[in-house]
Design a protein around this motif. Structure first.
Motif, PDB file in Angstrom:
ATOM      1  N   THR A 438      -7.921  58.320  13.143  1.00 42.67           N
ATOM      2  CA  THR A 438      -8.411  57.122  13.829  1.00 42.67           C
ATOM      3  C   THR A 438      -7.273  56.489  14.616  1.00 42.67           C
ATOM      4  OG1 THR A 438      -7.910  55.730  11.897  1.00 42.67           O
ATOM      5  CG2 THR A 438     -10.130  56.652  12.041  1.00 42.67           C
ATOM      6  N   GLY A 439      -7.657  55.722  15.635  1.00 39.77           N
ATOM      7  CA  GLY A 439      -6.686  54.975  16.417  1.00 39.77           C
ATOM      8  C   GLY A 439      -5.777  55.818  17.282  1.00 39.77           C
ATOM      9  N   LEU A 440      -6.158  57.048  17.580  1.00 42.36           N
ATOM     10  CA  LEU A 440      -5.328  57.919  18.397  1.00 42.36           C
ATOM     11  C   LEU A 440      -5.557  57.639  19.879  1.00 42.36           C
ATOM     12  CD1 LEU A 440      -5.727  61.279  16.461  1.00 42.36           C
ATOM     13  CD2 LEU A 440      -3.950  59.527  16.208  1.00 42.36           C
ATOM     14  N   SER A 441      -4.503  57.661  20.646  1.00 42.49           N
ATOM     15  CA  SER A 441      -4.582  57.338  22.073  1.00 42.49           C
ATOM     16  C   SER A 441      -5.103  58.526  22.872  1.00 42.49           C
ATOM     17  CB  SER A 441      -3.200  56.926  22.594  1.00 42.49           C
ATOM     18  OG  SER A 441      -2.267  57.973  22.377  1.00 42.49           O
ATOM     19  N   VAL A 442      -5.555  58.230  24.093  1.00 42.85           N
ATOM     20  CA  VAL A 442      -6.032  59.254  25.026  1.00 42.85           C
ATOM     21  C   VAL A 442      -5.282  59.067  26.338  1.00 42.85           C
ATOM     22  CG1 VAL A 442      -8.009  60.154  26.302  1.00 42.85           C
ATOM     23  CG2 VAL A 442      -8.306  59.339  23.953  1.00 42.85           C
ATOM     24  N   GLY A 443      -4.664  60.112  26.837  1.00 42.46           N
ATOM     25  CA  GLY A 443      -3.962  60.028  28.103  1.00 42.46           C
ATOM     26  C   GLY A 443      -4.935  59.870  29.267  1.00 42.46           C
ATOM     27  N   SER A 444      -4.464  59.284  30.360  1.00 46.77           N
ATOM     28  CA  SER A 444      -5.310  59.039  31.530  1.00 46.77           C
ATOM     29  C   SER A 444      -5.165  60.161  32.550  1.00 46.77           C
ATOM     30  CB  SER A 444      -4.939  57.716  32.194  1.00 46.77           C
ATOM     31  OG  SER A 444      -5.215  56.627  31.342  1.00 46.77           O
ATOM     32  N   PRO A 445      -6.270  60.621  33.120  1.00 45.27           N
ATOM     33  CA  PRO A 445      -6.170  61.564  34.236  1.00 45.27           C
ATOM     34  C   PRO A 445      -5.504  60.909  35.438  1.00 45.27           C
ATOM     35  CG  PRO A 445      -8.425  61.413  33.375  1.00 45.27           C
ATOM     36  CD  PRO A 445      -7.659  60.287  32.779  1.00 45.27           C
ATOM     37  N   VAL A 446      -4.924  61.713  36.303  1.00 45.06           N
ATOM     38  CA  VAL A 446      -4.380  61.191  37.547  1.00 45.06           C
ATOM     39  C   VAL A 446      -5.539  60.666  38.402  1.00 45.06           C
ATOM     40  CG1 VAL A 446      -3.173  61.775  39.682  1.00 45.06           C
ATOM     41  CG2 VAL A 446      -2.421  62.755  37.496  1.00 45.06           C
ATOM     42  N   GLY A 447      -5.473  59.397  38.777  1.00 43.01           N
ATOM     43  CA  GLY A 447      -6.473  58.822  39.669  1.00 43.01           C
ATOM     44  C   GLY A 447      -7.794  58.466  39.026  1.00 43.01           C
ATOM     45  N   PRO A 449      -9.762  56.716  35.181  1.00 40.31           N
ATOM     46  CA  PRO A 449      -9.551  56.099  33.869  1.00 40.31           C
ATOM     47  C   PRO A 449      -9.661  57.128  32.759  1.00 40.31           C
ATOM     48  CG  PRO A 449     -11.743  55.585  34.690  1.00 40.31           C
ATOM     49  CD  PRO A 449     -11.028  56.276  35.811  1.00 40.31           C
ATOM     50  N   ALA A 450      -9.075  56.811  31.639  1.00 39.94           N
ATOM     51  CA  ALA A 450      -9.118  57.725  30.495  1.00 39.94           C
ATOM     52  C   ALA A 450     -10.537  57.847  29.964  1.00 39.94           C
ATOM     53  CB  ALA A 450      -8.194  57.224  29.395  1.00 39.94           C
ATOM     54  N   PRO A 451     -10.958  59.034  29.553  1.00 45.65           N
ATOM     55  CA  PRO A 451     -12.273  59.196  28.940  1.00 45.65           C
ATOM     56  C   PRO A 451     -12.266  58.649  27.515  1.00 45.65           C
ATOM     57  CG  PRO A 451     -11.092  61.261  28.859  1.00 45.65           C
ATOM     58  CD  PRO A 451     -10.219  60.308  29.633  1.00 45.65           C
ATOM     59  N   LEU A 452     -13.449  58.592  26.926  1.00 41.71           N
ATOM     60  CA  LEU A 452     -13.547  58.177  25.531  1.00 41.71           C
ATOM     61  C   LEU A 452     -12.840  59.172  24.621  1.00 41.71           C
ATOM     62  CD1 LEU A 452     -17.320  57.115  25.357  1.00 41.71           C
ATOM     63  CD2 LEU A 452     -15.325  55.588  25.414  1.00 41.71           C
ATOM     64  N   ALA A 453     -12.238  58.643  23.571  1.00 36.79           N
ATOM     65  CA  ALA A 453     -11.632  59.517  22.571  1.00 36.79           C
ATOM     66  C   ALA A 453     -12.725  60.240  21.797  1.00 36.79           C
ATOM     67  CB  ALA A 453     -10.768  58.699  21.620  1.00 36.79           C
ATOM     68  N   SER A 454     -12.449  61.462  21.383  1.00 32.28           N
ATOM     69  CA  SER A 454     -13.423  62.207  20.584  1.00 32.28           C
ATOM     70  C   SER A 454     -13.309  61.864  19.101  1.00 32.28           C
ATOM     71  CB  SER A 454     -13.211  63.710  20.775  1.00 32.28           C
ATOM     72  OG  SER A 454     -11.935  64.083  20.314  1.00 32.28           O
ATOM     73  N   GLY A 455     -12.202  61.220  18.722  1.00 28.99           N
ATOM     74  CA  GLY A 455     -12.013  60.844  17.326  1.00 28.99           C
ATOM     75  C   GLY A 455     -12.749  59.570  16.981  1.00 28.99           C
ATOM     76  N   PRO A 456     -12.954  59.318  15.695  1.00 38.14           N
ATOM     77  CA  PRO A 456     -12.435  60.089  14.559  1.00 38.14           C
ATOM     78  C   PRO A 456     -13.246  61.329  14.201  1.00 38.14           C
ATOM     79  CG  PRO A 456     -13.663  58.214  13.738  1.00 38.14           C
ATOM     80  CD  PRO A 456     -13.647  58.080  15.239  1.00 38.14           C
ATOM     81  N   GLU A 457     -14.378  61.550  14.892  1.00 38.62           N
ATOM     82  CA  GLU A 457     -15.245  62.659  14.505  1.00 38.62           C
ATOM     83  C   GLU A 457     -14.616  64.021  14.794  1.00 38.62           C
ATOM     84  OE1 GLU A 457     -19.821  62.683  14.705  1.00 38.62           O
ATOM     85  OE2 GLU A 457     -19.197  63.672  16.574  1.00 38.62           O
ATOM     86  N   PHE A 458     -13.787  64.075  15.811  1.00 36.51           N
ATOM     87  CA  PHE A 458     -13.226  65.358  16.223  1.00 36.51           C
ATOM     88  C   PHE A 458     -11.852  65.127  16.824  1.00 36.51           C
ATOM     89  CE2 PHE A 458     -12.503  68.687  19.402  1.00 36.51           C
ATOM     90  CZ  PHE A 458     -12.780  69.831  18.676  1.00 36.51           C
ATOM     91  N   ASN A 459     -10.864  65.849  16.343  1.00 39.49           N
ATOM     92  CA  ASN A 459      -9.516  65.745  16.884  1.00 39.49           C
ATOM     93  C   ASN A 459      -8.849  67.115  16.905  1.00 39.49           C
ATOM     94  OD1 ASN A 459      -8.733  62.852  17.461  1.00 39.49           O
ATOM     95  ND2 ASN A 459      -9.489  62.617  15.356  1.00 39.49           N
TER      96      ASN A 459
END
Length: 502
Positions: A438-447, A449-459
């Motif tokens: 839980t609480g894991l960050s997601v990097g942003s694509p160039v240009g 916004p960052a997509p939703l994190a798949s966690g905590p269900e999947f990491n």
């Protein structure tokens, strides 16, 4: 098991490469490795002068090295020093099957090929043969991701494909190992000219662009006619279209493609149109496909589907074994000759479950946790970990004793934010590690916004060893085959002991 002929070739390659392989870890220096009369090391740098000679102190420019100066022979290694190599490049290196040339990121440094605005030209075009591209990053920093042009060739999207196989002649024996390819027009265009070649252990994400008709640009676009093509132990996620796209017109060939150990998830989630995680089929029949021990997932609300086998033209003599598919499976004009050990969750269609009894089928939400560990064949102390956390626990215990040795310094990195801070680091003392879910960050694509994190269900995590305390440094074992060994572990939930299966 490795066949005797392949083993002999592997030993020959290992014998040559052992003289240039550096000790494991960020502090290892390639120049400290023993030298031999049959293999040498050369160096390139983003700050090299045109008069460089390929030495550590006076390196070559990258394109100079990729043109294979007379000094570079089969079995040699070209080390990429850290920094940004701006522009586009063409690899023309020619090794041999017994002694491939390695183009590899310098230990402990980050080497990045940045195509930027390349007017649509590929960032790395690969010609030549028997060359292994290893460990470095390929990307585009251009921010244009949306176009009003329809179709696959928009003039207003200046980013180029990450890696493009030249289509003018055959290029056998290529390998792309543990590379990081992101934010390009298309990750890897793995065309039929790359004969008996492999993509292994790569991290491929955020590729493509949005157009009025749909999202375009896949993680891997693959076709094959001659020999066997392998796509093994890669992590692919979050692009504008498909993850692995095995497709072509009626004139294309989709034969003898072997996909094993890949984790591909949330394909197409940067586009409203979505995309499949794994598509295998096109205008012609796909002959002898192997889809084994792959792990697929998408958010329940996400667009697209998980696994589509035999799309359009169908397939024959398919082998489908030990895959874990979390949301949807569709077969079309394809009845696998072998299909056992798979787990299919969610809707599945196009095949009769009674015909294939040796699988698990479930339309309901799973429970518990499933953890899959894939040790890396080329870098001891490296592995991919895929976690399905159906009970939404905050953490999971994972036994990495088959990956790490006591005293190894390690990092565990979140695949969805690989260049962020490690989620765990330390010195391995045996036993399980507790991975946060839980609480894991997601990097942003160039240009974008960052997509939703798949966690905590999947990491998904990448384990790397930054240094080893072992008395004999572990050298990288290059080889012409990948190991058949794989680990699957069931996570120990509260009150439940961890179990393992071969």
């Amino acid at each position: 098991m490795v066949k005797s002929a392949s083993l002999a070739a592997a030993v020959a390659v290992s014998t040559i490469f052992c003289s240039v392989a550096a000790p494991s870890g960020a502090n290892a220096r390639p120049e400290d490795s023993p030298r031999s009369s049959v293999a040498h090391q050369f160096f390139v740098s983003p700050s090299a002068s045109p008069s460089g000679v390929g030495s550590l102190k006076n390196p070559w420019q990258l394109q100079t090295a990729l043109n294979q100066p007379p000094e570079v022979k089969p079995g040699d290694t070209i080390w990429l020093r850290g920094g940004t190599y701006s522009g586009t490049f063409t690899g023309r290196l020619v090794g041999t099957s017994a002694a491939p040339i390695a183009v590899r990121q310098f230990m402990g440094e980050r080497a990045t090929l940045d195509g930027g605005n390349s007017s649509g030209s590929a960032i790395l075009v690969v010609q030549g043969s028997y060359t292994w591209y290893w460990g470095f990053e390929v990307t585009s920093s251009d921010t244009a991701r949306v176009t009003s042009d329809t179709g696959p060739s928009p003039t207003s999207i200046p980013r180029g494909e990450g890696i493009l196989i030249d289509q003018s002649s055959p290029h056998p024996g290529l390998k792309f190992i543990n590379m990081i390819i992101h934010d390009t027009r298309q990750g890897i265009s793995f065309w039929k000219e790359a004969q008996d070649s492999e993509i292994y252990g790569c991290l491929i994400y955020y590729n493509g662009w949005e157009a009025p008709d749909r999202g375009h640009g896949h993680g891997i676009y693959v076709q094959n006619q001659t020999g066997t093509k392998k796509i093994t132990d890669n992590i692919l996620f979050s692009g504008f279209s498909h993850g692995i796209h095995t497709y072509g017109s009626g004139a294309a060939f989709l034969d003898n493609i072997d996909m094993e150990g890949n984790t591909t998830f949330n394909a197409g989630n940067l586009s409203a149109s979505g995309g499949r995680n794994l598509l295998f089929g096109g205008g012609s029949v796909a002959h002898n496909p192997i889809v084994s021990s792959n792990y697929l997932y998408r958010l329940a609300s996400g667009p697209g589907s998980d696994f589509d086998l035999g799309y359009s033209g169908g397939c024959d003599n398919a082998t489908v074994t030990d895959n874990y598919v979390s949301t949807s499976t569709e077969f079309a004009n394809c009845s696998p000759g072998t299909m056992t050990g798979n787990t299919f969750h969610g809707p599945f269609s196009g095949f009769n479950t009674v015909q294939y009894p040796g699988n698990t089928y479930s339309a309901s939400r799973p429970t518990g946790a499933k953890v899959f560990i894939r040790p890396n064949a080329y870098e001891p102390g490296r592995a991919h970990i895929t976690v399905y956390n159906w009970n939404l626990e905050g953490s999971v215990d994972v036994d990495l004793s088959a990956v790490l040795g006591n005293g190894d310094r390690y990092e565990v990195r979140n695949a969805q934010d690989f260049f962020g801070s490690p989620v765990l680091s330390g010195t391995y003392a045996g036993g399980p590690l507790t991975l946060p879910l839980t609480g894991l960050s997601v990097g942003s694509p160039v240009g974008r916004p960052a997509p939703l994190a798949s966690g905590p269900e999947f990491n998904v995590f990448v384990v790397v060893t930054t240094a080893s305390s072992r008395a004999t440094p572990r050298t990288v074992p290059p080889r012409n085959v990948t190991p058949t060994r794989k680990l699957e572990r069931r996570a120990g939930l509260p009150g439940e002991a961890a179990t393992s299966a071969p």
